[in-house]
Every structure is written in structure tokens, then in C-alpha cells.
Motif scaffolding. Structure first.
Motif, PDB file in Angstrom:
ATOM      1  N   ILE A 102       0.851  -1.200   0.000  1.00  0.00           N
ATOM      2  CA  ILE A 102       0.000   0.000   0.000  1.00  0.00           C
ATOM      3  C   ILE A 102       0.882   1.243   0.000  1.00  0.00           C
ATOM      4  O   ILE A 102       1.831   1.343   0.777  1.00  0.00           O
ATOM      5  CB  ILE A 102      -0.930   0.016   1.234  1.00  0.00           C
ATOM      6  N   LYS A 103       0.546   2.169  -0.887  1.00  0.00           N
ATOM      7  CA  LYS A 103       1.331   3.399  -0.984  1.00  0.00           C
ATOM      8  C   LYS A 103       0.855   4.366   0.104  1.00  0.00           C
ATOM      9  O   LYS A 103      -0.119   5.100  -0.077  1.00  0.00           O
ATOM     10  CB  LYS A 103       1.115   3.998  -2.377  1.00  0.00           C
ATOM     11  N   THR A 104       1.550   4.324   1.229  1.00  0.00           N
ATOM     12  CA  THR A 104       1.169   5.161   2.368  1.00  0.00           C
ATOM     13  C   THR A 104       1.262   6.641   2.007  1.00  0.00           C
ATOM     14  O   THR A 104       2.220   7.070   1.373  1.00  0.00           O
ATOM     15  CB  THR A 104       2.097   4.872   3.565  1.00  0.00           C
ATOM     16  N   GLY A 105       0.251   7.386   2.423  1.00  0.00           N
ATOM     17  CA  GLY A 105       0.244   8.817   2.151  1.00  0.00           C
ATOM     18  C   GLY A 105      -0.466   9.172   0.856  1.00  0.00           C
ATOM     19  O   GLY A 105      -0.752  10.332   0.596  1.00  0.00           O
ATOM     20  N   SER A 106      -0.765   8.163   0.051  1.00  0.00           N
ATOM     21  CA  SER A 106      -1.474   8.446  -1.201  1.00  0.00           C
ATOM     22  C   SER A 106      -2.982   8.465  -0.940  1.00  0.00           C
ATOM     23  O   SER A 106      -3.442   8.098   0.143  1.00  0.00           O
ATOM     24  CB  SER A 106      -1.158   7.373  -2.237  1.00  0.00           C
ATOM     25  N   THR A 107      -3.720   8.864  -1.933  1.00  0.00           N
ATOM     26  CA  THR A 107      -5.175   8.773  -1.813  1.00  0.00           C
ATOM     27  C   THR A 107      -5.594   7.339  -2.129  1.00  0.00           C
ATOM     28  O   THR A 107      -4.820   6.575  -2.709  1.00  0.00           O
ATOM     29  CB  THR A 107      -5.876   9.710  -2.814  1.00  0.00           C
ATOM     30  N   TRP A 108      -6.826   7.023  -1.754  1.00  0.00           N
ATOM     31  CA  TRP A 108      -7.347   5.689  -2.078  1.00  0.00           C
ATOM     32  C   TRP A 108      -7.304   5.454  -3.587  1.00  0.00           C
ATOM     33  O   TRP A 108      -6.961   4.371  -4.050  1.00  0.00           O
ATOM     34  CB  TRP A 108      -8.784   5.540  -1.569  1.00  0.00           C
ATOM     35  N   ALA A 109      -7.622   6.476  -4.343  1.00  0.00           N
ATOM     36  CA  ALA A 109      -7.632   6.322  -5.802  1.00  0.00           C
ATOM     37  C   ALA A 109      -6.235   5.979  -6.306  1.00  0.00           C
ATOM     38  O   ALA A 109      -6.055   5.068  -7.111  1.00  0.00           O
ATOM     39  CB  ALA A 109      -8.143   7.600  -6.462  1.00  0.00           C
ATOM     40  N   ASP A 110      -5.224   6.702  -5.788  1.00  0.00           N
ATOM     41  CA  ASP A 110      -3.845   6.426  -6.216  1.00  0.00           C
ATOM     42  C   ASP A 110      -3.399   5.047  -5.757  1.00  0.00           C
ATOM     43  O   ASP A 110      -2.740   4.319  -6.492  1.00  0.00           O
ATOM     44  CB  ASP A 110      -2.886   7.480  -5.645  1.00  0.00           C
ATOM     45  N   ALA A 111      -3.733   4.715  -4.526  1.00  0.00           N
ATOM     46  CA  ALA A 111      -3.318   3.410  -3.990  1.00  0.00           C
ATOM     47  C   ALA A 111      -3.899   2.279  -4.825  1.00  0.00           C
ATOM     48  O   ALA A 111      -3.243   1.260  -5.058  1.00  0.00           O
ATOM     49  CB  ALA A 111      -3.762   3.279  -2.538  1.00  0.00           C
ATOM     50  N   ALA A 112      -5.129   2.472  -5.292  1.00  0.00           N
ATOM     51  CA  ALA A 112      -5.780   1.414  -6.078  1.00  0.00           C
ATOM     52  C   ALA A 112      -5.149   1.272  -7.460  1.00  0.00           C
ATOM     53  O   ALA A 112      -5.257   0.236  -8.089  1.00  0.00           O
ATOM     54  CB  ALA A 112      -7.266   1.708  -6.217  1.00  0.00           C
ATOM     55  N   MET A 113      -4.472   2.318  -7.908  1.00  0.00           N
ATOM     56  CA  MET A 113      -3.834   2.257  -9.223  1.00  0.00           C
ATOM     57  C   MET A 113      -2.388   1.766  -9.129  1.00  0.00           C
ATOM     58  O   MET A 113      -1.733   1.561 -10.142  1.00  0.00           O
ATOM     59  CB  MET A 113      -3.821   3.661  -9.875  1.00  0.00           C
ATOM     60  N   THR A 114      -1.896   1.610  -7.900  1.00  0.00           N
ATOM     61  CA  THR A 114      -0.498   1.215  -7.720  1.00  0.00           C
ATOM     62  C   THR A 114      -0.410  -0.270  -7.425  1.00  0.00           C
ATOM     63  O   THR A 114      -0.971  -0.738  -6.435  1.00  0.00           O
ATOM     64  CB  THR A 114       0.125   1.990  -6.525  1.00  0.00           C
ATOM     65  N   THR A 115       0.287  -0.998  -8.269  1.00  0.00           N
ATOM     66  CA  THR A 115       0.445  -2.423  -7.982  1.00  0.00           C
ATOM     67  C   THR A 115       1.891  -2.691  -7.587  1.00  0.00           C
ATOM     68  O   THR A 115       2.775  -1.880  -7.822  1.00  0.00           O
ATOM     69  CB  THR A 115       0.073  -3.285  -9.194  1.00  0.00           C
ATOM     70  N   GLY A 116       2.105  -3.838  -6.966  1.00  0.00           N
ATOM     71  CA  GLY A 116       3.442  -4.210  -6.519  1.00  0.00           C
ATOM     72  C   GLY A 116       3.779  -3.587  -5.180  1.00  0.00           C
ATOM     73  O   GLY A 116       3.016  -2.801  -4.618  1.00  0.00           O
ATOM     74  N   GLU A 117       4.959  -3.943  -4.665  1.00  0.00           N
ATOM     75  CA  GLU A 117       5.376  -3.451  -3.353  1.00  0.00           C
ATOM     76  C   GLU A 117       5.893  -2.020  -3.489  1.00  0.00           C
ATOM     77  O   GLU A 117       6.468  -1.637  -4.496  1.00  0.00           O
ATOM     78  CB  GLU A 117       6.465  -4.342  -2.780  1.00  0.00           C
TER      79      GLU A 117
END
Lengths: 310, 537
Positions: A290-305
Motif C-alpha cells: 500500500i502506498k502510504t500517504g497516497s489517496t485511495w484512488a492512487d493506492a488502487a492504481m499502484t500495484t506491486g510493493e
């Protein structure tokens, strides 16, 4: 003005404020993901077997057919008959049902005492032999609801208490506050019962006390049984909003805003706006995916560690 | 070692394995499994595994979580757990379920009505740790003490003496995988409290904050799906190979020769199956292809990464993973320009994409999704394909209701209408529909195949379903009668497959399991050979 009157005013003021504050707090929580649980009674023609609009091909093109009557019927069954306890836990219902009916009667009794007190303040004598027909009706209803209320609530709360003590499954799951709650209710109902039987069979004393509150007049000479009951009642009103006994509030939300909340997210609707707002919230979850500090929308678009906390 | 009774103090502090699973304590099954020694055993972990892994709850390990090596490590893990617990109640971090969780924390009356509804608790012989409120009361006490304002003070006043220990957290971790999230408990709750949700939210603490999850769900599940294309590990190239193979197999089995529509822009429907079907039960997507081809439906499959695998394991343990997978599904639908997405026979894929992810999707990703059950019902009732139920006359059928499809989504009747149209010998289990019992494989149990976890699934969590299946066929339980459990869900089929194998149900009772579409094709007059290959199961 007596201490009892002061505490009564305070409790009557605080009780609804706390209850409403809790309702507002829950209502202001953000839109949540759908977590439907079927049957949903407003699904017209389908609720009897638990169906939903998802049973229709191209459901989004068809008008939603909702049945308010069916939903109200389900609510009435639940509120009046305590139907889900009847259906799923019959031994508990034997006591839960009279307990709740007793409570409803006592709420009715309070309303009638207020009506009677207002009539008394207006110079109308409320008694069985009053010249005013409505006053006679109020008096009879007061006695009926009072008798039913005290007896049913005491029987119910005693039954619930003994169920917790004697039924192993319930006993092991019971915590201290459950006993405190039941004993607090028992204390209020039992003193009310004693007051009614021993000193106030016609409710003239209780009505007089309510009248003193309405007219801001001092009251003196309350019998010990009645005064004890009123002190305990005021205490309960302070305590009640902090407990799970306010589940009549919770139940509105658990049913109407969670399990029966089946409003689809259609473009351009209030739901879509709320979802878009929520997707803009920032996350501080710490797991590596999970990309800490990002928005939910950004986190959902980010895959991988991702490397958090750098 | 206590077998059934467990106190909170023991749960937090007692060293070693807390309870022992003894099949003699479980509810007895109907014939031919009415003697406890006719049942499979729950195998203990090896001594080495017991030394290595956290398994001090009931001797089962779903997480395979290594025991911490130092007090410092335990302290850090406990701190992470508490940090995650707090985030569950924060608007920004958990808008997804904050309201529902808050209500569940505040309003449980501990009346135990839910206990009677929970199949795992009942079938285990009422072991305390499996009681729906056992787990949630621990979380509730932690919430009241560590999350609510003034919690520590009120904890003293109210007698809430709970302390977080690593022992407790490790046991909670495993305990969050002893509930299938079937939500019968919530359905029976008079107040609407949802102890199943507590399980779900607990799993999120471990995954979203501590970065630990059951391997089959995360590393070999949603992560693999996002990286390789499918939680099965099947890449797009392998998927296309498989489809080619299935096209050939359809020709061989039925004589029908046609290409399956693939990546066809402008089709009406994007059909997404659970990729497990392609590998474990190819006859299911084959049957779909035959039906849709015969009915002249405009549809396509996709070979895009993720889009040929309808699973979304995030729905069981991690909201962020849920959103990632759902977005990938919908990006493909947008790219292809389809009018709608139809989900094959997979219960959790239905619920994930149609219900739960409904509030993750916005704008042009919000393309309508619907169940294949309704599409099949309409194909058959409109007469677009012909079916002759007498072709299934040698089989007595029953229907398993996948929880996700029925209790959690309200799709109850379409699959029954299809089944009645293709089977003259259909009988219902008791209870069924929205009151059904879980197959035992819900919430990821079906795909968790490590160590001795499958024993728990087959013998405890699936026990109520096994009882229902045996009961519904009890008058024809002998092997001379063909019996079919129709389970229109890949996950349920996986759990039923393993349970049948453990108990030898096919061999002893001649009961086969499978999907819905296979029965439909079996009833199509233009297919000469029976589509159901009974002896090759």
C-alpha cells in the motif's frame, strides 16, 4: 426546588442530547462499501424469498420497484413482536418480548402522566370519577399501561437476568456491564412497581411530580418508595446513552444503512459524488503493498510493493 | 488441554495450544458417516512445524506465521496490531467499513442469538473459540480500551481487564481464519450487529497494516493475479493456449466447431470466469461457450492481464487489493467498449464486482455488472436454446447456494428456474436460499491448501454442508443412484471437491458435484453424447 427536581431536569435534558449526538456522529460517517444482507424487505415481490434487483437482466435499465409497506411491516414485526429473537432464539424471546412490551407500556405511561399533568395544571381533575370524559380515559389508560408496564418489565428483566446467570452459553459471554445494565433496569422497574402498589395506585403522586416539573413548582412530601424510584430513573437516564441499550438507535443504522442499504452507484447520483470524495481520502496504512500517504484512488492504481516511510 | 471451554484470560496468556480438535466432540453426521471412526482425521502439525509456526490456537495453521524470535519482535508486532486497530476506526483509512464496524462495536447485546446460526460453532460441538461473539468480544474490548477516548480509565471502571499480548494477537490472527464470512450470524442478529464483519476487519489489520496475510490469498492470490494475470499463475499466453485446447475439446465432445470470441471490441458482454475453471473444471467454460454460441449472444472473453480471472481475493482480507483488482477488471471492460460485464459461476467474484466494488468505481469505469444466472435464465425461458430435462432423468439433483450469490447479493431464483427447466428430479436442501449453509470454503478457505488447514475445512467448516448433502439424498444414498450437487460457484466447487475426496463421497454414495451450465448442456437435444462424463469426474 428539591434536589430530585434538579436532577430530573438535568437527566431529561441530557438524555436526548446524548442520544441525538450519537445519532449525528453515526450519520456523519462516510459512505461505505455495500454490505447487503438478504432478504431486504423493500425488494417488492422478491423479499419473501430474499431476492434482489440483481435477479433481473439489465437491472440498471429498469425502474427500482420498492415496497415501503413491506419494509414498514418488517419494522413493525421487529419493533412490536421482537421477531428476529422469536425466530432465532426462542428461549430468550420468552423474556425479551415481555421486557420490551413492558418498556413500551412505560413509555406510554410517561406520556400519559405528562398529558395528565398538563390537564391538572389547566385545572382539569384527572381521576376515574372526573367530570371530564377525556380525563377519565387518561386515568384508565394510565392505570392499565402502568400495571402492564411495571409487571411485564420486571418479569422480563428478571427473566433476562436469570437467563444470563443460569444459561451457560449466555453466562460465559456476559460481561460485568451486562449485569450492571440489567440490575439498573431492575432497580428502576422494581421501585416503580413498589411505588405503584404501596403508595400510588392511582398515579396521583407521580402525576403531581410531573406537574411540579412542568410548572416549575416545588414538590414536597414524596413517599420514600416514589422518591427512590424517581432518583433511580434520573440516574438511568444519565447512564443509558452510554450503553448498548440505546440499540434502538443503532438498529436504525444497522438495518437501514448497512444490511438493507442496496442503493446502486449510478453515474451522476449522490452516491457517486460520495464515492469520489472518499476515493480522495489519504491512507496511512503501512503494509508494503500500500502506498502510504497516497489517496485511495492512487493506492488502487499502484500495484506491486512500495517503499513506505522513506 | 481444554477441548471446548476457553476463558479470555487463557486466550491472552495460557502458553501452548489452547484447544484440541477432537472429531468425537463434533456433531455426528448422517449415514454412512454416522460412526465417528468413519471420518477422516485432523492431522496434527509435525513437531518441527509446531516449534516454527504460530499454531497455539487449535493446532491448525492458516497463516504459517513464524514464531517471533525475541521479546522485542513480539512487542513490535503488538504495536503494529494496535496501530492497525486504531486505523479501522478512522474516517480516511477505513471509510469503506467504518460505519458498519462502529455499529457492531457499540451495540452487541451479547444475547448469543448468532451462536445458534454459526455452522462452525455448532458443528464443532460448541467450542468457545469458534463462537461468533468470542472473536468480536475480544476486538470490542480492545476497541473500548485502546481506541475510544478515555478507554483505559473506563476499562478499569467497567472491569474490562483485557491486555494485548503477542499470544493473543497470534491467536486472533489464526482465529480470523476460522470464520468463512458466510454472515449467517449477522442475518440472525436482532440488532443487526455483524460478527462476520469483525472477522473481515481483523484480517485487514494483519494485511493492510502488518503486511501479513494468508499466502494463498495475497502472495499467491491477489498479488499474483495483478502481476501474472491470474491467481492461478496462468499468463495471458497460457490462457489463450487453454482456450484453444478447450475449443478442440468442445469439438471432440460435441462435434461443435467454433472459435470463442476473444478481445472483441464492441461486443455486448465481457464474460469473466474464475480462472480456476479453465484449469480445474474446463467443462464449465466450455458449457458456457456452447450455450452462448447456440443462443447467439454477443459477448467476448478477454486475454488482458487480470481480466480473464474474475476472482478478487481482496474482498476477503484487504480493501486496497479489492480495489486494485476491480479497477483492472473494469479497465478492460472500458477498453473493449462492452455494454456490461457478466460474471461466470463464481460467487465471490459476483459479490466483489457487482456489490462491494460498486462503491469503488466511478465515472467511465462504472460499467454495469450482472450475474450469469440471470442471463442463463433468460436464455432458457425465452427459448433461445432448447432443453429437454428428460436427458437428465437418470440424475437426482440438488442445489448448493453460494453465500455470496444468495444471502449477500439476493440472486436466489434464476438458478432455480434454470435447474427446474433442465432437471425433472431436483430437490432442495434444508435450509436453502438465503438461509443456506456455507460450503465450508468461503472467505478463502477453499484455496488455502497448506499444512493441516484443509482438514479444518473438510471436517469442521464444511461439515454443515456435508450434512445437508447427505440428508437431501438420504433415501437414495446408495451408490446405485446417480446424484448431483449443483454448485454454481468455483470456490464452492473447490471446497466440495476436497470434502468429497476426504470422505470418499463419490465412491461410497455416487454423488458428483459440478456447475449449472454442465447440466444445461447435458439437456440440450442437439448435443448427442452426454456432456456430463459421470465416470470421469
Amino acid at each position: 426546588m428539591s434536589g430530585l427536581q434538579v436532577i430530573s431536569y438535568l437527566s431529561i435534558a441530557v438524555f436526548p442530547v446524548l442520544l441525538i449526538a450519537k445519532m449525528v456522529r453515526i450519520a456523519r460517517m462516510p459512505v461505505h462499501l455495500r454490505w447487503d444482507l438478504y432478504p431486504i424487505p423493500h425488494e417488492k415481490g422478491k423479499s419473501a424469498y430474499g431476492g434482489s434487483y440483481f435477479e433481473e437482466v439489465d437491472w440498471w435499465t429498469k425502474p427500482r420497484v420498492r415496497s415501503l409497506i413491506s419494509e414498514l411491516r418488517e419494522m413493525a414485526k421487529e419493533i412490536v413482536f421482537i421477531h428476529s429473537v422469536y425466530k432465532h432464539n426462542r428461549p430468550l424471546w420468552v423474556f425479551s418480548f415481555p421486557f420490551h412490551i413492558g418498556m413500551y407500556c412505560l413509555i406510554g405511561l410517561m406520556a400519559l402522566l405528562v398529558i395528565g399533568a398538563i390537564m391538572g395544571a389547566a385545572g382539569i381533575v384527572v381521576s376515574a370519577d372526573s367530570a371530564n370524559g377525556f380525563a377519565v380515559l387518561v386515568q384508565h389508560l394510565t392505570r392499565i399501561l402502568g400495571a402492564a408496564g411495571w409487571i411485564l418489565s420486571v418479569v422480563g428483566v428478571l427473566g433476562l437476568l436469570f437467563s444470563r446467570l443460569l444459561n451457560r452459553e449466555l453466562r460465559v459471554a456476559t460481561i460485568l456491564s451486562d449485569y450492571v445494565n440489567l440490575l439498573a433496569l431492575l432497580a428502576v422497574f422494581a421501585t416503580g412497581l413498589v411505588s405503584w402498589i404501596t403508595v400510588d395506585p392511582s398515579y396521583a403522586i407521580m402525576r403531581g411530580f410531573v406537574r411540579s416539573l412542568i410548572t416549575f413548582q416545588p414538590v414536597t412530601g414524596l413517599p420514600a418508595a416514589t422518591a427512590t424510584h424517581l432518583w433511580l430513573m434520573a440516574g438511568l437516564l444519565f447512564y443509558f446513552p452510554f450503553t448498548h441499550m440505546t440499540h434502538m438507535v443503532g438498529k436504525y443504522f444497522t438495518y437501514h444503512k448497512v444490511r438493507w442499504e442496496d442503493e446502486p452507484n449510478i453515474r451522476g447520483t449522490r452516491i457517486e459524488q460520495a464515492v469520489q470524495a472518499a476515493l480522495g481520502y489519504k491512507i496511512t496504512w503501512s503494509a508494503p503493498h500500500i502506498k502510504t500517504g497516497s489517496t485511495w484512488a492512487d493506492a488502487a492504481m499502484t500495484t506491486g510493493e512500495v517503499k513506505n516511510h522513506e | 488441554m481444554s477441548k471446548r471451554r476457553t476463558t479470555l484470560k487463557d486466550f491472552s496468556h495460557k502458553p501452548g495450544q489452547l484447544v484440541e480438535l477432537d472429531r468425537r466432540q463434533f456433531l455426528p453426521l448422517p449415514p454412512p458417516y454416522d460412526k465417528w471412526d468413519t471420518e477422516p482425521e485432523i492431522k496434527p502439525l509435525s513437531e518441527e512445524r509446531q516449534r516454527q509456526l504460530e499454531c497455539d490456537l487449535d493446532g491448525i495453521s492458516a497463516f504459517k506465521f513464524p514464531r517471533p524470535q525475541s521479546e522485542e519482535e513480539k512487542r513490535r508486532l503488538v504495536e503494529q496490531f494496535l496501530a492497525g486497530l486504531k486505523k479501522l476506526f478512522e474516517r480516511e483509512n477505513n471509510w469503506t467499513f467504518q460505519q458498519a464496524l462502529f455499529l457492531t462495536m457499540e451495540y452487541c447485546a451479547r444475547c448469543q442469538t448468532c451462536a445458534t446460526a454459526c455452522p462452525i460453532y455448532a458443528e464443532s460441538g460448541k467450542m468457545d473459540i469458534y463462537r461468533p461473539t468470542f472473536r468480536s468480544d475480544i476486538v470490542r474490548r480492545l476497541y473500548k480500551k485502546y481506541v475510544k477516548a478515555g478507554g483505559k480509565f473506563f476499562a478499569v471502571v467497567s472491569g474490562n481487564d483485557i491486555d494485548v499480548t503477542w499470544t493473543m494477537v497470534a491467536r486472533l490472527m489464526e482465529l480470523s481464519y476460522r470464520c468463512t464470512l458466510c454472515r449467517r450470524c449477522a442475518q440472525s442478529c436482532p440488532i443487526g450487529v455483524d460478527n462476520g464483519l469483525v472477522t473481515h476487519e481483523l484480517r485487514k489489520i494483519f494485511s493492510q497494516e502488518m503486511g501479513v496475510a494468508v499466502e494463498a490469498l495475497h502472495t499467491k492470490g491477489s498479488v499474483l493475479q495483478l502481476e501474472a494475470g491470474s491467481s492461478t499463475g496462468m499468463t495471458p499466453a497460457a490462457f489463450l493456449d487453454n482456450v484453444e485446447f478447450m475449443e478442440d475439446e468442445v469439438k471432440e465432445r460435441t462435434g461443435l466447431s467454433f472459435k470463442w470470441p476473444m478481445d472483441k471490441a464492441g461486443a455486448d458482454i465481457l464474460l469473466i470466469h474464475n480462472a480456476g475453471e479453465y484449469l480445474a473444471w474446463p467443462e464449465n467454460p466450455e458449457a458456457f461457450a456452447i450455450i452462448l454460441e447456440a443462443a447467439g449472444i454477443s459477448y467476448t472473453l478477454s486475454s488482458d492481464i487480470v481480466a480473464y480471472d474474475g476472482v478478487n481475493y481482496g474482498v476477503w482480507y484487504d480493501d486496497v487489493q479489492l480495489a486494485k483488482v476491480a479497477l483492472k477488471h473494469m479497465e478492460t471492460a472500458r477498453k473493449l467498449g462492452v455494454k456490461k460485464v457478466v460474471i461466470g459461476e463464481c460467487g465471490h467474484a459476483h459479490k466483489a464486482l457487482t456489490v462491494i466494488a460498486d462503491r469503488v468505481l466511478a465515472g467511465d469505469l462504472n460499467i454495469p455488472r450482472e450475474s450469469s444466472m440471470t442471463l442463463l435464465r433468460d436464455i432458457i425461458t425465452s427459448g433461445r436454446i432448447k432443453v429437454d430435462p428428460s436427458r437428465n432423468d437418470d440424475i437426482t439433483t440438488t442445489l448448493h447456494d453460494p453465500c455470496n450469490l444468495v444471502r449477500l447479493m439476493g440472486v436466489v431464483e434464476p438458478q432455480r428456474e434454470v435447474l427446474r427447466a433442465v432437471s425433472n428430479h431436483f430437490r432442495e436442501m434444508t435450509p436453502h436460499g438465503v438461509d443456506n449453509y456455507c460450503c465450508g470454503g468461503g472467505s478463502g478457505f477453499a484455496i488455502t491448501q497448506d499444512l493441516n488447514f484443509p482438514d479444518f475445512r473438510e471436517i469442521v467448516s464444511g461439515r454443515a454442508k456435508l450434512r445437508q448433502i447427505l440428508n437431501v439424498f438420504q433415501d437414495i444414498i446408495g451408490p446405485e443412484h446417480k446424484k448431483y450437487v449443483c454448485a454454481p460457484c468455483s470456490n464452492c466447487k473447490g471446497a466440495i471437491r476436497d470434502m468429497f475426496a476426504a470422505y470418499g463421497l463419490f465412491e461410497r454414495c455416487n454423488i458428483l458435484y459440478g456447475g449449472l451450465v454442465e447440466l444445461v448442456v447435458n439437456a440440450m437435444p442437439e448435443i448427442e453424447r452426454p456432456f456430463l462424463e459421470w465416470d470421469w469426474h
